[in-house]
Design a protein around this motif. Sequence first.
Motif, PDB file in Angstrom:
ATOM      1  N   UNK A  22       0.831  -1.196   0.000  1.00 26.94           N
ATOM      2  CA  UNK A  22       0.000   0.000   0.000  1.00 26.94           C
ATOM      3  C   UNK A  22       0.872   1.255   0.000  1.00 26.94           C
ATOM      4  N   UNK A  23       1.903   1.290   0.858  1.00 26.46           N
ATOM      5  CA  UNK A  23       2.751   2.473   0.960  1.00 26.46           C
ATOM      6  C   UNK A  23       3.587   2.689  -0.300  1.00 26.46           C
ATOM      7  N   UNK A  24       4.098   1.616  -0.883  1.00 24.05           N
ATOM      8  CA  UNK A  24       4.838   1.747  -2.153  1.00 24.05           C
ATOM      9  C   UNK A  24       3.936   2.344  -3.231  1.00 24.05           C
ATOM     10  N   UNK A  25       2.705   1.877  -3.319  1.00 21.18           N
ATOM     11  CA  UNK A  25       1.754   2.401  -4.305  1.00 21.18           C
ATOM     12  C   UNK A  25       1.385   3.857  -4.005  1.00 21.18           C
ATOM     13  N   UNK A  26       1.274   4.195  -2.751  1.00 15.90           N
ATOM     14  CA  UNK A  26       0.884   5.557  -2.342  1.00 15.90           C
ATOM     15  C   UNK A  26       1.992   6.568  -2.591  1.00 15.90           C
ATOM     16  N   UNK A  27       3.247   6.172  -2.337  1.00 17.50           N
ATOM     17  CA  UNK A  27       4.356   7.117  -2.417  1.00 17.50           C
ATOM     18  C   UNK A  27       5.183   6.995  -3.684  1.00 17.50           C
ATOM     19  N   UNK A  28       5.103   5.838  -4.377  1.00 21.98           N
ATOM     20  CA  UNK A  28       5.927   5.625  -5.554  1.00 21.98           C
ATOM     21  C   UNK A  28       7.361   5.228  -5.224  1.00 21.98           C
ATOM     22  N   UNK A  29       7.643   4.964  -3.957  1.00 20.65           N
ATOM     23  CA  UNK A  29       8.990   4.551  -3.549  1.00 20.65           C
ATOM     24  C   UNK A  29       9.223   3.100  -3.929  1.00 20.65           C
ATOM     25  N   UNK A  30      10.474   2.768  -4.241  1.00 17.48           N
ATOM     26  CA  UNK A  30      10.814   1.380  -4.561  1.00 17.48           C
ATOM     27  C   UNK A  30      10.902   0.527  -3.310  1.00 17.48           C
ATOM     28  N   UNK A  31      11.377   1.112  -2.217  1.00 11.29           N
ATOM     29  CA  UNK A  31      11.487   0.369  -0.968  1.00 11.29           C
ATOM     30  C   UNK A  31      10.883   1.180   0.176  1.00 11.29           C
ATOM     31  N   UNK A  32      10.250   0.472   1.099  1.00 11.86           N
ATOM     32  CA  UNK A  32       9.641   1.111   2.269  1.00 11.86           C
ATOM     33  C   UNK A  32      10.028   0.356   3.544  1.00 11.86           C
ATOM     34  N   UNK A  33      11.138  -0.334   3.474  1.00 11.05           N
ATOM     35  CA  UNK A  33      11.585  -1.160   4.605  1.00 11.05           C
ATOM     36  C   UNK A  33      11.920  -0.340   5.843  1.00 11.05           C
ATOM     37  N   UNK A  34      12.215   0.957   5.681  1.00  8.70           N
ATOM     38  CA  UNK A  34      12.647   1.780   6.809  1.00  8.70           C
ATOM     39  C   UNK A  34      11.502   2.348   7.634  1.00  8.70           C
ATOM     40  N   UNK A  35      10.248   2.072   7.241  1.00  5.74           N
ATOM     41  CA  UNK A  35       9.113   2.685   7.920  1.00  5.74           C
ATOM     42  C   UNK A  35       8.564   1.838   9.058  1.00  5.74           C
TER      43      UNK A  35
END
Length: 65
Positions: A22-35
């Motif tokens: 969901x967060x990758x789709x929302x922000x366009x980031x490739x990785x969201x492991x740091x959240x």
Amino acid sequence: MYCYTCRSDEQHRRLTPDEKTWLRNRTGRKTVEEFFMCTAPDCRNLRTGFHQHPFDPVIRVPLPD
């Protein structure tokens, strides 16, 4: 960890695989492991290990269906 939205130290947890998608789709980031997500009732605010307020406006993880 400190929660910018709650304005206090609160428990946080890593995101589940569905929340990461969901967060990758929302922000366009490739990785969201740091959240991390605040687990305080009705909060669900996101932060990283180093940044208390990484998004302006605040992004909150939606409740699961």
